[in-house]
Write an enzyme that holds these catalytic residues in place. Structure first.
Site, short mmCIF file in Angstrom:
data_model
loop_
_atom_site.label_atom_id
_atom_site.label_comp_id
_atom_site.label_asym_id
_atom_site.label_seq_id
_atom_site.Cartn_x
_atom_site.Cartn_y
_atom_site.Cartn_z
N ASN A 20 25.72 -9.62 -40.23
CA ASN A 20 24.60 -10.04 -41.01
C ASN A 20 23.97 -8.85 -41.64
OD1 ASN A 20 21.47 -8.85 -39.97
ND2 ASN A 20 22.94 -8.94 -38.25
N SER A 21 23.21 -9.25 -42.82
CA SER A 21 22.74 -8.39 -43.64
C SER A 21 21.18 -8.99 -43.94
CB SER A 21 23.56 -7.93 -44.77
OG SER A 21 22.85 -6.97 -45.66
N GLY A 68 18.32 -7.34 -43.85
CA GLY A 68 17.64 -6.56 -44.67
C GLY A 68 16.26 -6.43 -44.12
N CYS A 76 19.02 0.28 -37.89
CA CYS A 76 19.49 -0.84 -38.63
C CYS A 76 20.49 -0.46 -39.47
CB CYS A 76 18.08 -1.34 -39.34
SG CYS A 76 18.50 -2.93 -40.33
N LYS A 130 15.73 2.45 -29.40
CA LYS A 130 17.18 1.55 -29.91
C LYS A 130 18.01 2.47 -30.41
CE LYS A 130 18.52 -2.99 -31.05
NZ LYS A 130 18.29 -4.28 -31.49
N ASN A 135 22.66 -1.82 -31.29
CA ASN A 135 22.31 -2.49 -32.34
C ASN A 135 23.87 -2.95 -32.98
OD1 ASN A 135 21.18 -3.66 -34.85
ND2 ASN A 135 19.35 -1.98 -34.42
N GLY A 160 26.31 -8.91 -27.77
CA GLY A 160 27.42 -10.03 -27.29
C GLY A 160 27.24 -10.60 -25.96
C1 FMN Z 1 20.32 -11.74 -37.79
C2 FMN Z 1 20.07 -10.21 -36.87
C3 FMN Z 1 18.97 -9.61 -37.12
C4 FMN Z 1 18.48 -8.61 -36.19
N1 FMN Z 1 17.39 -8.00 -36.72
C5 FMN Z 1 17.04 -6.93 -36.01
C6 FMN Z 1 15.93 -6.24 -36.05
O1 FMN Z 1 15.05 -6.86 -36.87
N2 FMN Z 1 15.59 -5.03 -35.27
C7 FMN Z 1 16.68 -4.57 -34.33
O2 FMN Z 1 16.24 -3.30 -33.68
N3 FMN Z 1 17.63 -5.16 -34.05
C8 FMN Z 1 18.23 -6.39 -34.85
N4 FMN Z 1 19.40 -6.98 -34.88
C9 FMN Z 1 19.97 -6.43 -33.68
C10 FMN Z 1 19.99 -7.08 -32.38
O3 FMN Z 1 18.62 -6.82 -32.01
C11 FMN Z 1 20.85 -6.89 -31.56
O4 FMN Z 1 21.01 -5.48 -31.17
C12 FMN Z 1 22.40 -6.81 -32.15
O5 FMN Z 1 22.50 -7.94 -32.60
C13 FMN Z 1 23.59 -6.89 -30.70
O6 FMN Z 1 23.27 -7.88 -29.85
P1 FMN Z 1 24.14 -9.54 -29.96
O7 FMN Z 1 25.47 -9.39 -30.00
O8 FMN Z 1 23.56 -10.26 -28.73
O9 FMN Z 1 23.36 -10.10 -31.14
C14 FMN Z 1 19.64 -8.09 -35.75
C15 FMN Z 1 20.77 -8.77 -35.27
C16 FMN Z 1 21.04 -9.97 -35.96
C17 FMN Z 1 22.24 -10.81 -35.53
#
Ligand code: FMN
Ligand code: FAD
Ligand code: FAD
Ligand code: FMN
Ligand code: FES
Ligand code: FES
Lengths: 247, 316, 316, 247
Positions: free
Chosen positions: B76-77, B79, B136, B172, B199, B252
């Site tokens: 994802n990006s 932003g 991020c 984080k 992250n 994950g």
């Molecule tokens: C679409 C999307 C948006 C995200 N936005 C943020 C964010 O705004 N702030 C943040 O600290 N992490 C953000 N993350 C990271 C997630 O909080 C998480 O650390 C990361 O996706 C790993 O967990 P997962 O594999 O369960 O998704 C985002 C992840 C995704 C997929």
């Protein structure tokens, strides 16, 4: 393309809405569900019209009766139809004169699945422009002819109907007609939507931007609008003409 | 005080001064500000909700395409598209606080001053927790510089800690941190109440038919089950490095067993991100899954799972 | 000279002074010393074969379990089990050189002296290429220290470069390098002929039923399609950082299209690792897959694919 | 447990060998093929006997006739049988006296699949000790009885045959008999193999160490032997008793 049918307790869906569909027999690849338009219901069976383009659709092709799928939805907003249909009925009842508009429906590719239930809900009223590269890409001709007032197929190679895109066909048709007599409903790839928006007919276009969640939490399906980015899944997929900006 | 919605004390865990009904949170950026998920289940059934990252001023986010699926993962990006602090306090926070569940805000800025201003305003607004996003991968200004440089990392935490008393302060970590161990120790030393990781990991994918990047900004962040083994390892390393503060593990997690894996590796709580895109009920199912694993294993308290991996042979 | 087995010049690429029939190599440690794969196909159909890493003295490797599958990936902790330099020169190398394909040896040591001694002996034995493994996650002595510290990294390459004239010198970067860009530039500056990346990424997994680590040594290296988006990103970063030397990309390549993705991102050649475990013919199928992609796209030379991603917008 | 059958041009396999089996209808999860013993061939059909324990075996359970699978093999070495069977035939022919040994076969869990073709090849000659937790875990009783000289089932709870493990049953049987009159063939979990090795009967044991490649290139299936680590897939799965070391 193929049809996909699912039985089970299915919620009512409306034209323009979509479902997120996933398969259950594999591991986590493919990972995400995929969006598919609400195409139609026949009895207790939900039908989806899909084109085999990649991983999930290939797996869907291999599914057989009895295989389980996961379906989330219906999601997203709907094509508004009051001004062309319900309003018109009201008008008849109240005997007030109100000029009703004619639905001008343009579909490209699998966009036909999106507008199909709209056509079914407005039987014999819509002018439909739908096309593909060649004759064999134009699906459902018989059914489409049955549900629309006028069905004008368009093919890039001229092997069926108008030679050109469906938008070209619509532009040709509009030549000499008043755009204000029509309300636009369009669904298809971005290039087609851009061209359709430029026809000068007010109405609605449905985006098919890629989606991850389909429920508005990931912000992955951003579409550029005059008010900044919006979510195709939650704020759409149906937007007013002029709302979406194209590059 | 009536202990609404938490008849099952077994699942309770603590993050600093915060008592959570269970170890499961939403991962920031994957559950918006709560409204959309609330259409699917009662958010008070979670341990906490971590909201989409916010900045001082609104950010419009990146152009499309913003997402693409990869094998067992997604890039994802987004932003950090967000409404900005003011609108957040006015519209989003009050809504998110309607459930009986701690609300954790996730913040990011381009300077230590921005972080401290955000944190102070959130403390004043009464949020239960603040998560500093210094990791991020999707905006140069997204604090990633703090996440990769130990000195500015420590300085940032020190500055925020000075300002913020009440909310639990979570840092984080960036999965790109040169040393998870050193950064974890620094976070604890500077007064963080907890560390969360990981992250998403910088990644890219190209459509070989069009030869164009599948993410408009070329590089985005990889999340989902593909990264889980990397995340579990980092959680393990972080938990071996800190003295007492808890770790919030993510990356994950799809099932309760995935969550248990993070906890066995040393996490006290977990967050569910990408899984929510696969299934809006995912976080709730993870809560249930942890419960039934505990039942099967005869474990009486979720807090007993933390670090309970057996035959923990350190590498020679 | 007769150009045996390479009627299709379209696929030819160059790595330093080495002409490869096509861009596809085996990844070190995933094809032994060639004998087993040769039971399945003619190794001379590959661009090069990269042999299992060797050290000065034999290493017995790590205890079982050494492997575990994860979602779209696998973790291994083989521990660089190898026969040692002497047995390698005596038994393995002569065997591996029987095919009409360049042989690249992969070496690792615990000190710069060990690396230079290995490299000299291999040059004397006439190997076409030497890959310095400074990135094995599975043995503390596996050179990983060189892979994470820029100064010792540069020093190591300088020392080996001084000794070795003829074989192509390839440096295999650690995915944990604090900066892919800086390490790539340093490798080029110190005289490496090519950079290869990525090695497997440190990772772990726990069996929640037994609560034991699924790898006896707890932490191993993650490989396979799960890591591909990370690997493609790192190849992209490396290729943007070097001036002229080629990049050999690897990490989760299963199909020809995967390989093309790495090449579009900037790789001149690729290596196939984990895929060979899924299918012994994998590397050969990748060669064929690149060919048919080129056919479809009307591309006349594999060397034209390198870095040919379109709309290559650098991040703002 | 379940049976799995595949049609197609199948190479001849020998007792002790195995196949790597993968499914084709999913993405890359599961990623690797899984090892399964050569169980038996019936006509042009290869049969595999498997226990449903995880990802791949669950998918296998859902496969239906016509679904494609990928099979690599046969792989690995075989149970040597000359001294008990072929040598014995030679002896008869040449009329030299040579004492033949009796096959003592011990199987635990799915290890029965490994020794089954061995039993079929030595009809009515083997003493078979095979067990499980309870009566319902002892599969193929009728067939096993038919192909062995003596089939002694063993169950932990005593619900069928000997109460105890299959190795306990064999030890009990050997009591008072000369170990040298027997040749051991054992396949099962590591703990069982260790116990079987300690019976004092020379012979062969087959390892079921986890595998990634099955062809000898990954070194993932290392088993500890008195000559250092060896590969279960390529140097085995069958090893001489005394060769393997157990912790
Ligand atoms: C679409 C999307 C948006 C995200 N936005 C943020 C964010 O705004 N702030 C943040 O600290 N992490 C953000 N993350 C990271 C997630 O909080 C998480 O650390 C990361 O996706 C790993 O967990 P997962 O594999 O369960 O998704 C985002 C992840 C995704 C997929
Ligand atoms: C709201 C909405 C409704 C849709 N309705 C239908 C429908 O009724 N019938 C139908 O056949 N398809 C529909 N689509 C498109 C459908 O979701 C994709 O074709 C599907 O996700 C492809 O999945 P896959 O795993 O087979 O392909 P993948 O392996 O994911 O991708 C294969 C190729 O298709 C491209 N692709 C993937 N998703 C999209 C997308 N959304 N738009 C354009 N290209 C894409 C990829 O970039 C890639 O090149 C809809 C999409 C949206 C957003
Ligand atoms: C040479 C050989 C022959 C085999 N023959 C047979 C056979 O004929 N019939 C049969 O049912 N099984 C056999 N096995 C075991 C079989 O390969 C595993 O049960 C199978 O890989 C499990 O796959 P899965 O995806 O369903 O389980 P996974 O999801 O991969 O794992 C589920 C659980 O099983 C464990 N597991 C996985 N592989 C093994 C293994 N090799 N040994 C012990 N535990 C394991 C995992 O650790 C996990 O706890 C054999 C194994 C080997 C090495
Ligand atoms: C079982 C196994 C053994 C490996 N051994 C070595 C090695 O000896 N030397 C080395 O440089 N890399 C080694 N690697 C790393 C691979 O060469 C490759 O860099 C990595 O696996 C990523 O590619 P892949 O995803 O295609 O496997 C090994 C990888 C695996 C899976
Ligand atoms: S698809 Fe996730 S917000 Fe629209
Ligand atoms: S399974 Fe790969 S060497 Fe045995």
């Amino acid at each position: 393309m193929g049809f996909f049918a699912a039985d089970g307790p299915l919620p009512e869906a409306n034209p323009g809405q979509f479902f997120m569909l996933g398969v259950k027999n594999c591991g986590d690849d493919p990972l995400l569900k995929r969006p598919f338009c609400y195409f139609r219901k026949r009895g207790n069976t939900l039908e989806i019209l899909y084109r085999i383009v990649g991983k999930m659709t290939s797996i869907m092709k291999g599914l057989r009766p009895g295989d389980e799928v996961e379906i989330l939805g219906p999601l997203g907003n709907v094509y508004p139809v009051e001004e062309v249909f319900f309003e018109c009925k009201k008008t008849e009842k109240t005997e007030k004169t109100k000029k009703t508009k004619n639905p001008l429906v343009i579909a490209g590719g699998t966009g036909i699945a999106s507008v199909y239930p709209l056509l079914e809900g407005l039987p014999g009223r819509a002018f439909l422009f739908y096309g593909g590269r060649s004759k064999k890409d134009v699906l459902l001709s018989r059914e489409l002819r049955a549900v629309s007032k006028k069905f004008i197929p368009a093919t890039d190679d001229g092997s069926l109907g108008f030679k050109g895109t469906s938008v070209d066909a619509a532009r040709d048709f509009l030549n000499g007609r008043a755009p204000d007599d029509f309300v636009l409903y369009a669904c298809g790839p971005n290039g087609m939507l851009k061209a359709a928006s430029a026809l000068g007919v007010q109405g609605y276009i449905a985006s098919e931007e890629k989606m991850a969640c389909g429920i508005g939490v990931c912000l992955g399906c951003a579409v550029r609008t005059k008010d900044g980015y919006k979510r195709a899944c939650k704020d759409g997929p149906v937007f007013k003409t002029g709302e979406l900006l194209f590059d | 005080m009536v202990d609404r919605g938490n008849k099952n004390k077994k699942l309770e865990v603590r993050i600093g001064g915060l008592k959570l009904k269970n170890p499961v949170m939403t991962a920031s950026g994957t559950a918006g500000y709560g409204a959309e998920l609330a259409e699917f289940f009662d958010l008070s059934k979670l341990g906490a909700i971590v909201l989409k990252g916010i900045s001082l001023v609104p950010w419009q986010g990146n152009p499309a395409p913003r997402i693409t699926e990869t094998r067992c993962g997604m890039i994802n990006s987004i932003g950090l598209q967000n409404v900005g602090l003011d609108a957040f306090l006015r519209e989003k926070l009050p809504f998110a606080r309607q459930w009986d569940v701690p609300v954790i805000a996730n913040i990011l800025g381009t300077s230590a001053t921005e972080y401290t201003r955000l944190a102070s305003a959130l403390e004043d607004a009464g949020v239960e927790g603040i998560e500093l996003n210094v990791s991020c991968p999707n905006v140069k200004e997204g604090g990633i510089a703090f996440g990769l440089n130990l000195k500015s990392f420590a300085g940032l935490i020190r500055a925020v800690r000075k300002k913020v008393k009440n909310p639990v302060l979570i840092v984080k970590l960036s999965p790109g941190a040169p040393s998870i161990e050193e950064f974890s120790r620094a976070a604890e030393a500077e007064g963080a109440d907890a560390i969360s990781l990981i992250n998403s990991i910088p990644a890219m994918a190209i459509d070989v038919n069009t030869r164009r990047p599948l993410i408009k900004n070329v590089i985005g962040g990889l999340s989902g089950p593909a990264i889980k083994p990397i995340a579990v390892r980092m959680v393990y390393q972080a938990s071996k490095s800190v003295k007492t503060i808890p770790i919030i593990g993510m990356g994950g997690i799809i099932t309760g067993e995935d969550a248990v894996e993070f906890m066995l590796a040393g996490a006290t709580a977990v967050a569910v991100g990408t899984a929510t895109f696969m299934d809006p009920m995912a976080a709730l199912k993870v809560v249930e899954g942890i419960g039934s694993w505990m039942e099967r294993q005869g474990i009486k308290s979720a807090s007993h799972i933390t670090g309970a991996m057996l035959s923990d042979i350190r590498r020679k």
